[in-house]
Design an enzyme around this catalytic site. Structure first.
Site, PDB file in Angstrom:
ATOM      1  N   LEU A 102       0.865  -1.183   0.000  1.00 57.10           N
ATOM      2  CA  LEU A 102       0.000   0.000   0.000  1.00 57.10           C
ATOM      3  C   LEU A 102       0.905   1.238   0.000  1.00 57.10           C
ATOM      4  O   LEU A 102       1.181   1.849   1.030  1.00 57.10           O
ATOM      5  CB  LEU A 102      -0.921  -0.030   1.224  1.00 57.10           C
ATOM      6  CG  LEU A 102      -2.099   0.937   1.214  1.00 57.10           C
ATOM      7  CD1 LEU A 102      -2.930   0.839  -0.058  1.00 57.10           C
ATOM      8  CD2 LEU A 102      -2.984   0.718   2.437  1.00 57.10           C
ATOM      9  N   HIS A 103       1.383   1.583  -1.193  1.00 63.22           N
ATOM     10  CA  HIS A 103       2.444   2.583  -1.335  1.00 63.22           C
ATOM     11  C   HIS A 103       2.056   3.969  -0.809  1.00 63.22           C
ATOM     12  O   HIS A 103       2.624   4.465   0.157  1.00 63.22           O
ATOM     13  CB  HIS A 103       2.827   2.727  -2.813  1.00 63.22           C
ATOM     14  CG  HIS A 103       3.242   1.467  -3.507  1.00 63.22           C
ATOM     15  ND1 HIS A 103       4.438   0.818  -3.261  1.00 63.22           N
ATOM     16  CD2 HIS A 103       2.624   0.747  -4.464  1.00 63.22           C
ATOM     17  CE1 HIS A 103       4.533  -0.245  -4.041  1.00 63.22           C
ATOM     18  NE2 HIS A 103       3.448  -0.323  -4.783  1.00 63.22           N
ATOM     19  N   ASP A 104       1.143   4.635  -1.494  1.00 66.22           N
ATOM     20  CA  ASP A 104       0.923   6.064  -1.276  1.00 66.22           C
ATOM     21  C   ASP A 104       0.431   6.432   0.121  1.00 66.22           C
ATOM     22  O   ASP A 104       0.841   7.463   0.661  1.00 66.22           O
ATOM     23  CB  ASP A 104      -0.033   6.619  -2.339  1.00 66.22           C
ATOM     24  CG  ASP A 104       0.589   6.594  -3.726  1.00 66.22           C
ATOM     25  OD1 ASP A 104      -0.173   6.597  -4.707  1.00 66.22           O
ATOM     26  OD2 ASP A 104       1.831   6.565  -3.821  1.00 66.22           O
TER      27      ASP A 104
END
Ligand code: RIB
Ligand code: CA
Length: 311
Positions: free
Chosen positions: A240-242
């Site tokens: 879940l990058h951002d």
């Protein structure tokens, strides 16, 4: 006093979660959201952002359309990850609201120039085209920026678009070079930490169990989005990058990193877009970047789910 921030984004399912968490967090004063071509082209990234502020019931937050292509290179998009809509996994309605008048780059400039020194935090979640262009157009914004808290780069983890380059940097390496060389304090969420912030099936179920439009949309988007990285990397979940950027602003102690000099390769066709950290102080470059390497993943996901549950 809530922290004033500008979010710059290319939704993108993980951008969408970051935007929802930010709009649900009273610690943050989201002055506006600017859009940039990345995961999918303009105007779709702008339309998706409008859909998300409506979903969050936060149409008080203006959305400005930003750049439609990188500064030098042609645009590379990522429908192979995000689907043709950019937020596949949900079917949010066409937005009733319009983007705010004016260009995203000018909104960034005008907001910074109207602020006190060190007042504005900028959270880029996509290619750095708008930020780099703003700095080139009006360098006097630099002292106005407290910190850039961005998702991008890959260090010991390597890249996700080439063997050495992460997508956001790879799409616009020249803008990234401008931003990293600007002297603005940087907090970087690279693949090294986002690959430890995994969405597991139980997290998707907890979002669905919220029984709200935001929970359902988030569960649907993440249920779709995580498949690509699970298949590529064999992870038990999808990164879940951002949202790591927003979680850092709300709960910085969830993250651990090192402060080093970072620059971006722009000349080699083989390694263009690689982010290079001077871990051992071998150059005289200013250690302007805090590169996050570890996260309390469970507490991070609890925070994401709890905040979305507020919408
Ligand atoms: O490499 C991951 C990054 O590229 C994320 O910001 C994702 O949304 C895409 O923009
Ligand atoms: Ca993004």
């Amino acid at each position: 006093m809530a922290r004033p921030i500008i979010i710059d984004t290319d939704p993108g399912q993980d951008d969408a979660i970051a935007i929802l968490v930010a709009l649900a967090s009273p610690e943050l004063d989201v002055r506006g959201i600017t859009t940039v071509a990345g995961n999918v082209p303009q105007p779709l990234v702008t339309t998706n952002t409008l859909r998300l502020v409506e979903l969050a019931k936060r149409t008080d937050v203006p959305v400005y359309r930003g750049c439609s292509r990188p500064i030098v290179r042609k645009l590379n998009t990522a429908e192979y990850v995000h689907g043709p809509t950019g937020i596949d996994g949900t079917d949010l309605p066409e937005p009733a609201i319009e983007p705010a008048l004016g260009h995203g780059v000018d909104f960034i400039i005008d907001t910074c120039l109207a602020a006190a020194d060190g007042e504005i935090t900028i959270c880029p979640l996509g290619p750095l085209t708008n930020i780099g262009t703003a700095i080139v157009k009006e360098p006097t914004i630099i002292p106005k920026i407290r910190e850039i808290v961005m998702m991008g780069g890959g260090f010991r983890e390597g890249g996700n678009t080439t063997p050495v380059a992460e997508f956001n940097i790879y799409v616009d390496p020249h803008a990234a070079r401008i931003v990293f060389d600007s002297g603005v304090p940087m907090t970087v969420m690279p693949l090294d930490v986002t690959h430890k912030a995994l969405v597991l099936p139980e997290h998707v179920e907890r979002l669905r169990a919220l029984g709200t439009p935001a929970g359902d949309a988030s569960a649907g988007m993440l249920g779709f989005y995580v498949r690509f990285d699970i298949e590529r990397y064999g992870f038990e979940g999808g990164p879940l990058h951002d949202p790591c950027t927003i979680a850092y602003l709300v709960a910085p102690d969830l993250f651990r990193g090192e402060t080093v000099a970072v620059t971006v390769e722009i000349d080699s066709e083989l390694t263009i877009g690689q982010t290079i950290a001077d871990w051992w102080g071998m150059t005289d470059a200013d250690p302007q970047s805090t590169v996050m390497l570890d996260v309390d993943a469970e507490a991070f996901m609890d925070l994401v789910i709890e905040r979305i549950g507020r919408l």
